[in-house]
Design an enzyme around this catalytic site. Structure first.
Site, PDB file in Angstrom:
ATOM      1  N   SER A 102       4.310  32.806 -26.118  1.00  0.00           N
ATOM      2  CA  SER A 102       3.552  33.257 -24.953  1.00  0.00           C
ATOM      3  C   SER A 102       4.097  34.585 -24.452  1.00  0.00           C
ATOM      4  O   SER A 102       5.244  34.936 -24.694  1.00  0.00           O
ATOM      5  CB  SER A 102       3.670  32.239 -23.823  1.00  0.00           C
ATOM      6  OG  SER A 102       3.342  30.971 -24.287  1.00  0.00           O
TER       7      SER A 102
HETATM    8  N1  SAH Z   1       6.812  27.774 -26.521  1.00  0.00           N
HETATM    9  C1  SAH Z   1       6.727  28.371 -27.840  1.00  0.00           C
HETATM   10  C2  SAH Z   1       5.304  28.730 -28.207  1.00  0.00           C
HETATM   11  C3  SAH Z   1       4.496  27.544 -28.442  1.00  0.00           C
HETATM   12  S1  SAH Z   1       3.003  27.822 -29.339  1.00  0.00           S
HETATM   13  C4  SAH Z   1       7.616  29.596 -27.957  1.00  0.00           C
HETATM   14  O1  SAH Z   1       8.265  29.967 -26.970  1.00  0.00           O
HETATM   15  O2  SAH Z   1       7.692  30.145 -29.055  1.00  0.00           O
HETATM   16  C5  SAH Z   1       2.507  26.126 -29.380  1.00  0.00           C
HETATM   17  C6  SAH Z   1       3.311  25.264 -30.308  1.00  0.00           C
HETATM   18  O3  SAH Z   1       2.853  23.926 -30.145  1.00  0.00           O
HETATM   19  C7  SAH Z   1       3.143  25.627 -31.775  1.00  0.00           C
HETATM   20  O4  SAH Z   1       4.388  25.818 -32.357  1.00  0.00           O
HETATM   21  C8  SAH Z   1       2.449  24.383 -32.350  1.00  0.00           C
HETATM   22  O5  SAH Z   1       2.827  24.101 -33.677  1.00  0.00           O
HETATM   23  C9  SAH Z   1       2.913  23.296 -31.401  1.00  0.00           C
HETATM   24  N2  SAH Z   1       2.106  22.086 -31.358  1.00  0.00           N
HETATM   25  C10 SAH Z   1       0.763  21.945 -31.517  1.00  0.00           C
HETATM   26  N3  SAH Z   1       0.410  20.662 -31.382  1.00  0.00           N
HETATM   27  C11 SAH Z   1       1.548  19.966 -31.113  1.00  0.00           C
HETATM   28  C12 SAH Z   1       1.827  18.579 -30.868  1.00  0.00           C
HETATM   29  N4  SAH Z   1       0.883  17.640 -30.864  1.00  0.00           N
HETATM   30  N5  SAH Z   1       3.114  18.235 -30.618  1.00  0.00           N
HETATM   31  C13 SAH Z   1       4.106  19.157 -30.630  1.00  0.00           C
HETATM   32  N6  SAH Z   1       3.887  20.470 -30.867  1.00  0.00           N
HETATM   33  C14 SAH Z   1       2.628  20.869 -31.102  1.00  0.00           C
END
Ligand code: SAH
Length: 204
Positions: A52
């Site tokens: 983000s």
């Molecule tokens: N906070 C992170 C960015 C997250 S992007 C940072 O600082 O880099 C969203 C993330 O959620 C992705 O890595 C994706 O793979 C994960 N994601 C998607 N569905 C999910 C689920 N059901 N459980 C856990 N993670 C999930």
């Protein structure tokens, strides 16, 4: 980044500003994207996912009202950048990521930064932490149609949960406090997160 994107807007919590100044954002992104690691935009981290923009990370962190006694559950470890920010502000972070590759890479980066108060899991975070327990704070960094019931159940009384909520590519960032077992919701701003893929999220 701190001056123009965070302080210049409504990020005023000194602890949040200090931690974000201290954690190098470039180590969380692929080498080819490092030149723009301090622009106020999202960055690709592999597997079609993004970190983000710094303002949103700062806002979510500030709204969680953290201290060194807190135990936080994070859904969507991704690159581990948000995890690292949280880890420096609380007692312990529990983080779940759906993609094993991203989880392993994040574990490596945090280890290299000397951060050792994080527990990593791979799985569907919308179903909650696999062991029964509650958390003081819960943060979702992937969009959901609504707060997933298993997460609401694992939020302690007086706890705060924050999630991007919406069906489309633009969502509303919502903070909610648990009072007498019920969530009191407060919208924060519009946002754009990738979708959570899982039981209480969206289909793959
Ligand atoms: N906070 C992170 C960015 C997250 S992007 C940072 O600082 O880099 C969203 C993330 O959620 C992705 O890595 C994706 O793979 C994960 N994601 C998607 N569905 C999910 C689920 N059901 N459980 C856990 N993670 C999930």
């Amino acid at each position: 980044m701190l001056q123009y994107d965070l302080r210049g807007r409504d990020i005023t919590d000194p602890a949040v500003l200090k931690v974000m100044a201290a954690i190098p954002r470039e180590v969380f992104v692929p080498p080819a994207d490092r030149w723009r690691a301090y622009a106020n935009g999202p960055l690709p981290i592999g597997a079609g996912q993004t970190i983000s923009q710094p303002y949103i990370v700062a806002l979510m962190t500030q709204e969680l009202r953290l201290n060194h006694e807190r135990e936080v559950l994070e859904i969507g470890t991704g690159s581990g950048y948000q995890t690292a920010v949280l880890a420096r502000l609380v007692k312990r972070v529990f983080t779940i990521e759906r993609s094993p590759e991203l989880s392993v890479a994040a574990q490596e980066v945090l280890k290299n930064l000397g951060i050792d108060n994080v527990e990593f899991r791979v799985g569907d975070g919308s179903r909650g932490w696999p062991e029964a327990r509650t958390f003081d704070r819960i943060l979702l960094t992937a969009a959901v149609p609504d707060f997933p019931p298993p997460l609401v159940a694992q939020l302690g009384e007086g706890g705060v949960i924050i999630a991007p909520i919406g069906q489309g590519s633009v969502q509303e960032l919502v903070a909610a406090e648990k009072r007498y077992g019920k969530l009191i919701e407060r919208p924060l701003c519009g946002c754009r997160f990738v979708k959570l893929i899982g039981e209480y999220g969206f289909l793959d």
